[in-house]
Design a protein around this motif. Sequence first.
Motif, short mmCIF file in Angstrom:
data_model
loop_
_atom_site.label_atom_id
_atom_site.label_comp_id
_atom_site.label_asym_id
_atom_site.label_seq_id
_atom_site.Cartn_x
_atom_site.Cartn_y
_atom_site.Cartn_z
N TYR A 1 110.96 -19.35 -1.58
CA TYR A 1 110.92 -20.75 -1.17
C TYR A 1 109.79 -21.00 -0.17
N ALA A 2 109.13 -22.13 -0.32
CA ALA A 2 108.32 -22.66 0.77
C ALA A 2 109.29 -23.36 1.72
N VAL A 3 108.93 -23.44 3.00
CA VAL A 3 109.83 -24.06 3.98
C VAL A 3 109.04 -25.11 4.77
N HIS B 1 105.70 -34.27 -4.81
CA HIS B 1 105.67 -32.90 -4.30
C HIS B 1 105.68 -31.89 -5.45
N PRO B 2 105.05 -30.75 -5.25
CA PRO B 2 104.89 -29.76 -6.32
C PRO B 2 106.22 -29.16 -6.75
N PRO B 3 106.27 -28.62 -7.97
CA PRO B 3 107.51 -28.08 -8.49
C PRO B 3 107.97 -26.78 -7.85
N LYS B 4 107.11 -26.11 -7.07
CA LYS B 4 107.53 -24.86 -6.43
C LYS B 4 108.76 -25.13 -5.57
N ALA C 1 110.89 -38.84 -0.38
CA ALA C 1 110.28 -38.15 -1.52
C ALA C 1 110.32 -36.64 -1.34
N LEU C 2 110.07 -36.18 -0.11
CA LEU C 2 110.13 -34.74 0.17
C LEU C 2 111.54 -34.21 -0.05
N LEU C 3 112.54 -34.94 0.44
CA LEU C 3 113.92 -34.50 0.27
C LEU C 3 114.37 -34.55 -1.18
N HIS C 4 113.87 -35.50 -1.92
CA HIS C 4 114.30 -35.68 -3.32
C HIS C 4 114.12 -34.42 -4.14
N ASN C 5 113.02 -33.73 -3.94
CA ASN C 5 112.71 -32.55 -4.75
C ASN C 5 113.08 -31.23 -4.07
N ALA C 6 113.73 -31.31 -2.92
CA ALA C 6 114.08 -30.09 -2.20
C ALA C 6 115.18 -29.31 -2.91
N ALA C 7 115.07 -27.99 -2.86
CA ALA C 7 116.14 -27.14 -3.41
C ALA C 7 117.32 -27.09 -2.46
N LEU C 8 117.03 -27.27 -1.16
CA LEU C 8 118.07 -27.11 -0.15
C LEU C 8 117.63 -27.84 1.12
N PHE C 9 118.59 -28.44 1.81
CA PHE C 9 118.36 -29.06 3.11
C PHE C 9 119.21 -28.34 4.14
N ILE C 10 118.62 -28.05 5.30
CA ILE C 10 119.35 -27.44 6.41
C ILE C 10 119.02 -28.23 7.66
N GLY C 11 120.04 -28.78 8.31
CA GLY C 11 119.71 -29.56 9.49
C GLY C 11 120.90 -30.11 10.24
#
Length: 272
Positions: A143-145, A105-108, A170-180
């Motif tokens: 942030y992208a969401v 996933h991209p660094p953004k 993989a998506l979660l690994h690079n996430a800045a934040l998780f909400i759920g």
Amino acid sequence: MGDVLWTEPVIRALAARHRRLTVVTKFNDLFLNYPLSNVRFRSSLPFWRKILVRLGIRWRTVVLDDAYEQSPHRHFLEAYQAKAGLPLVREYPRLYLSASEKALHPPKPYVVLHLESFTDKNYRKVYGIDWNQVSAYLAGEGYAVYQLGKNPAPIEGVAHKETTLREMMALLHNAALFIGLDSGPSHIAAALGVPSIVFFGAVNPLYRHFPELWKGLILQGACPYAGCFHEAPDPETMVCRLVGNEGIPVCSLHTTEGVLDAIVTLRQKYIC
């Protein structure tokens, strides 16, 4: 999936004691790239093993099925460790992603949402939040969401990501934040060290997380029957004592402002 994830510290501890260890689970993809050479994963027991287990002969076998259900007033991991005859050690599971998965996933900076409940129980859902407003705030902060789930309710400006298990990791690994919600993705995020905001309804969060080891915030409405999920003889048929099946349980009722405040708090604490 989240339950199986919490067996990882048990797997690691048993592997340190035995020359060879075979782990049987339907969620083998959780454990891809596992670094211990004496551990192998299977999706089912050999036929002769199944016969022995059915006969009650569990020679050199540790069965963790229903360990938590038999001890509902303790953390997942503690229930598993006790059933396996291991010392109680507070730690999070370890996950192993390949280099290509980590670079997927991209660094953004981006935020991952998971709001789709795996059950129709109202006390396992979240109510009262304007997710369009939350998404707009995150977008304004750069942030992208993305949103996980099979068929989640659409949110303006949020891209739906329907993924395989490994793609989700993989998506979660690079996430800045998780909400759920309190569910499998939230436990994967915690194991990966992703700062998280997790909604709990009738579940006692202390039976799911170790606050001193977790980069997370718990959001849970105050209720006189807090933690009632663990008191029910059968959680599958449990009904909220205050509003029944159809109303909004107070433990699951939140505010948009509360979520925005939690985001600010996590960002300040973890610079995410």
